[in-house]
Design an enzyme around this catalytic site. Structure first.
Site, short mmCIF file in Angstrom:
data_model
loop_
_atom_site.label_atom_id
_atom_site.label_comp_id
_atom_site.label_asym_id
_atom_site.label_seq_id
_atom_site.Cartn_x
_atom_site.Cartn_y
_atom_site.Cartn_z
CG ASP A 23 108.81 -70.50 10.68
OD1 ASP A 23 109.88 -70.35 11.30
OD2 ASP A 23 107.82 -71.11 11.13
CB ILE A 24 109.24 -75.72 9.03
CG1 ILE A 24 110.32 -75.80 7.93
CG2 ILE A 24 108.47 -77.03 9.11
CD1 ILE A 24 111.36 -76.88 8.17
CD GLU A 70 111.32 -73.25 13.63
OE1 GLU A 70 110.38 -72.79 14.29
OE2 GLU A 70 112.43 -73.53 14.13
#
Length: 425
Positions: free
Chosen positions: A290-291, A334
């Site tokens: 996950d960003i 994301e």
């Protein structure tokens, strides 16, 4: 197999489909459409279309010619044997020499047509073979004389007509066979001592009308076969185009439009396939990536920059795994899901660290992030070994997601390995 390899496989399958369908190129299809727009009787195949038509139907034509020649030779021998039993010996002996011309000529022609040979050789063999066969039939009647004279000339025309009808050969060849038959008939009728020349010519003209009608019928049959061939080419082209379109739609349905990697649907299908193939009894690991602070990146730099970030991160993740074995998909927003078949905990953590470091080293801007001025990743890792209890892909994915949640709680930009005794979230 990642989505890029899946796309390559799709293209290969599409190419294979095209080959099987033998879809013609655009220039040929333009000519096909032009010919089909004309009246059926005006269809004329030229150049490449003529070659394709011959290539398509010539094997069947050759098979028919071989069978006809073989049976004509066999029937000639059987007829001569019956004549020896039923007719006086003098008449049978007179028939013997001219009748012996037919079998070798027919068998030689059948042999030449047994396999593909030069076009000119096949043409000469067929015309020469038909001439000798018709001449043999006529000479048998001439040699026997009497009632056999006229009878065998009529048999000769019957033999010619059957050949014209069933031989799917070029019109020029058909006309030549017809001309040979009528020429022989006229010559031997003029030489017939029991028939006046006027009657010989009249009889020839009468039979000529039947021969011409037969040639016209053969030409019509050829035109209809050519039209059917053109329709077949058009249908193959359309089916090939439809196969291309379906393959493209199938690829799009399994590809994330923004990043170009696999989407969630493709990953779920891949997981089902892997577990059906026995992955539940082998080592496997999943990474949920996950960003960090991606919403702030979008709010501060705008959605176009956010899209560019997703594309670059997807490329980094894709390049950090084994191309021929591991699977990467954009799971949503994301988030990215990585599946590592045949990998244990230690190897999975090493891959996750390589991905995290590569993203951080790319120095993609995220100035509003509380973690770093550059884009970072948090990664949850879950691994399954053959010694563990049977686990389903949804369970392993939930474990990776739970580890990601802990990574976020612990400050982001880090890797957390799921532990079986860890509290659920």
């Amino acid at each position: 197999m990642d989505i890029q390899e899946s796309a390559v496989l799709t293209r290969q399958m599409t190419a294979s489909t095209r080959t099987q369908l033998q879809a013609p190129d655009s220039a040929i299809m333009t000519e096909v459409e032009h010919l089909l727009a004309r009246r059926t009787r005006d269809i004329r195949l030229k150049g490449e279309l003529s070659r394709l038509f011959q290539e398509r139907f010539w094997p069947r034509t050759a098979k028919i010619i071989r069978a006809w020649m073989t049976w004509v030779a066999l029937l000639d021998v059987l007829t001569l044997g019956l004549n020896a039993i039923l007719l006086p010996k003098a008449i049978t002996v007179s028939m013997l020499l001219p009748a012996s011309i037919l079998p070798p000529a027919a068998i030689a022609c059948a042999f030449i047509w047994k396999r593909p040979r030069a076009f000119w050789l096949q043409r000469i063999s067929l015309i020469a073979g038909m001439f000798l066969i018709l001449l043999s039939v006529a000479l048998v009647g001439v040699s026997a004389g009497g009632e056999f004279y006229e009878r065998h000339l009529n048999i000769m025309l019957f033999v010619a007509i059957t050949a014209i009808i069933i031989f799917s050969i070029p019109l020029a060849w058909t006309v030549m066979v017809a001309s040979i038959a009528l020429g022989l008939y006229l010559v031997f009728q003029v030489l017939n001592p029991g028939l006046a020349n006027g009657s010989a010519v009249a009889a020839t003209l009468f039979f000529a009308s039947g021969i011409v009608a037969t040639v016209v019928a053969r030409r019509t049959m050829t035109i209809l076969a050519q039209k059917t061939f053109l329709l077949e080419l058009r249908d193959r082209s359309r089916v090939a185009e439809l196969a291309d379109a379906n393959a493209q739609l199938e690829r799009l349905a399994r590809t994330d439009a923004l990043t170009g990697i696999a989407n969630r649907r493709w990953m779920m299908e891949t997981l089902d396939r892997l577990w059906s193939d026995g992955m539940k009894s082998r080592s496997c690991a999943m990474l949920m990536c996950d960003i960090d602070e991606f919403k702030k990146l979008n709010d501060h730099l705008g959605h176009p920059e956010g899209d560019r970030c997703l594309v670059k991160v997807a490329g980094i993740i894709q390049s950090s795994v084994r191309r021929n074995r591991d699977h990467v998909a954009r799971y949503g927003g994301e988030e990215f899901l990585v599946v590592l078949p045949g990998v244990d905990e230690r190897e999975a953590v090493a891959v996750a660290e390589r991905i995290r470091e590569s993203v951080e080293a790319a120095s993609l801007p995220n100035p509003a992030s509380r973690v770093s001025p550059y884009v970072t990743l948090s990664i949850g890792v879950a691994a399954h070994s053959p010694d563990d209890e049977t686990i389903f892909p949804e369970q392993l994915q939930n474990q990776a997601d739970a580890a990601l949640y802990l990574a976020k709680q612990d400050g982001r930009n880090r890797i957390v390995l799921h532990k079986p005794d860890a509290p659920s979230t």
